[in-house]
Design a protein around this motif. Structure first.
Motif, PDB file in Angstrom:
ATOM      1  N   GLY A  31       0.647  -1.187  -0.002  1.00  0.00           N
ATOM      2  CA  GLY A  31      -0.093  -0.020  -0.123  1.00  0.00           C
ATOM      3  C   GLY A  31       0.783   1.279   0.045  1.00  0.00           C
ATOM      4  O   GLY A  31       0.117   2.318   0.178  1.00  0.00           O
ATOM      5  N   LEU A  32       2.209   1.120  -0.164  1.00  0.00           N
ATOM      6  CA  LEU A  32       2.768   2.489  -0.002  1.00  0.00           C
ATOM      7  C   LEU A  32       3.044   2.942  -1.539  1.00  0.00           C
ATOM      8  O   LEU A  32       3.124   4.328  -1.516  1.00  0.00           O
ATOM      9  N   LEU A  33       2.592   2.544  -2.769  1.00  0.00           N
ATOM     10  CA  LEU A  33       2.439   2.767  -3.985  1.00  0.00           C
ATOM     11  C   LEU A  33       1.168   2.397  -4.516  1.00  0.00           C
ATOM     12  O   LEU A  33       0.595   1.630  -4.371  1.00  0.00           O
ATOM     13  N   PRO A  34       0.327   3.692  -5.095  1.00  0.00           N
ATOM     14  CA  PRO A  34      -0.899   3.485  -5.669  1.00  0.00           C
ATOM     15  C   PRO A  34      -0.865   2.394  -6.700  1.00  0.00           C
ATOM     16  O   PRO A  34       0.261   2.129  -7.273  1.00  0.00           O
ATOM     17  N   PRO A  35      -2.001   1.872  -6.738  1.00  0.00           N
ATOM     18  CA  PRO A  35      -2.066   0.898  -8.173  1.00  0.00           C
ATOM     19  C   PRO A  35      -1.877   1.617  -9.271  1.00  0.00           C
ATOM     20  O   PRO A  35      -2.277   2.888  -9.549  1.00  0.00           O
TER      21      PRO A  35
END
Length: 238
Positions: A31-35
């Motif tokens: 969840g650190l990087l958006p999809p």
């Protein structure tokens, strides 16, 4: 979160950030990087904001922060930060530690920059203290070496697209250097006076705690002041 799309594949994103595809996927699962945005054939596409956030995460990790600490740090940031806002956050983090200067080949420099770099662009990056030629004069392009400030490279590359001449970049750097040194002297004097009667341990403690706070305050104040000046300039033209 609004993504400033550049339509990068996951392989291209990883190459631009200097990490592996596995790292990108791992940050995504945490969840650190958006999809990514799904394109044709449901192929994920990443934008400039993904790249800026990925570089911020890598900067935080290089400073010794755990994934849990990075997650808390990112959760405190506004959800709609722009690419430039994320770059400012990364600059603040990078300023907490010694410089991250590396010596790389021209091919590696261009890979990290995400674009080919001509002589004029190299001159502008050098004027911003982002790169410096490290090899022998007259070396062929394939043999050239450059000392690169990794923490400033992304910002420097973005500034290449700003319509300013080389002379204007040099003049702007001189203005920033002059005034930042003056502010640093005044702040240093204030801090020295504040702990004039303390011992050496108190002074070291104050310096360690105040450094990141002062840098954040300076960047935030400057950013707001610059926005106001630019707004007044544009209003005058309108």
């Amino acid at each position: 979160m609004t993504t400033e799309t550049e339509a990068l594949t996951i392989d291209e994103l990883a190459a631009r950030a200097g990490v592996t595809v596995r790292t990108v996927r791992f940050y995504g699962t945490k969840g650190l990087l958006p999809p990514p945005v799904l394109g044709p054939r449901r192929v994920g596409r990443y934008g400039r904001e993904h790249l800026a956030r990925l570089e911020l995460i890598e900067e935080l990790q290089s400073r010794g922060m755990t994934l849990a600490a990075i997650e808390r740090f990112l959760a405190q940031l506004p959800p709609d930060l722009s690419v430039r806002d994320l770059a400012v956050q990364r600059a603040v983090v990078a300023s907490w530690a010694p410089g991250t200067v590396e010596t790389v080949s021209r091919a590696e420099l261009e890979r990290r920059a995400g674009r080919a770099l001509g002589e004029e662009e190299l001159k502008r990056l050098a004027a911003m203290d982002v790169v410096e030629r490290a090899g022998a004069p007259g070396a062929s392009p394939g043999e050239e070496l450059f000392r690169v400030d990794a923490g400033l490279l992304r910002l420097g590359v973005e500034l290449l697209d700003v319509p300013l001449s080389h002379e204007s970049v040099v003049a702007a750097r001189a203005v920033l250097t002059e005034h930042s040194r003056a502010a640093a002297r005044e702040l240093s004097r204030l801090l020295r006076d504040a702990v004039a009667d303390g011992d050496a341990r108190d002074r070291r403690s104050l310096s360690a705690r105040m450094h990141p706070l002062v840098v954040q305050a300076l960047l935030t104040t400057f950013q707001r002041s610059l926005k106001e000046e630019l707004r007044e300039w544009l209003d005058e033209d309108g």
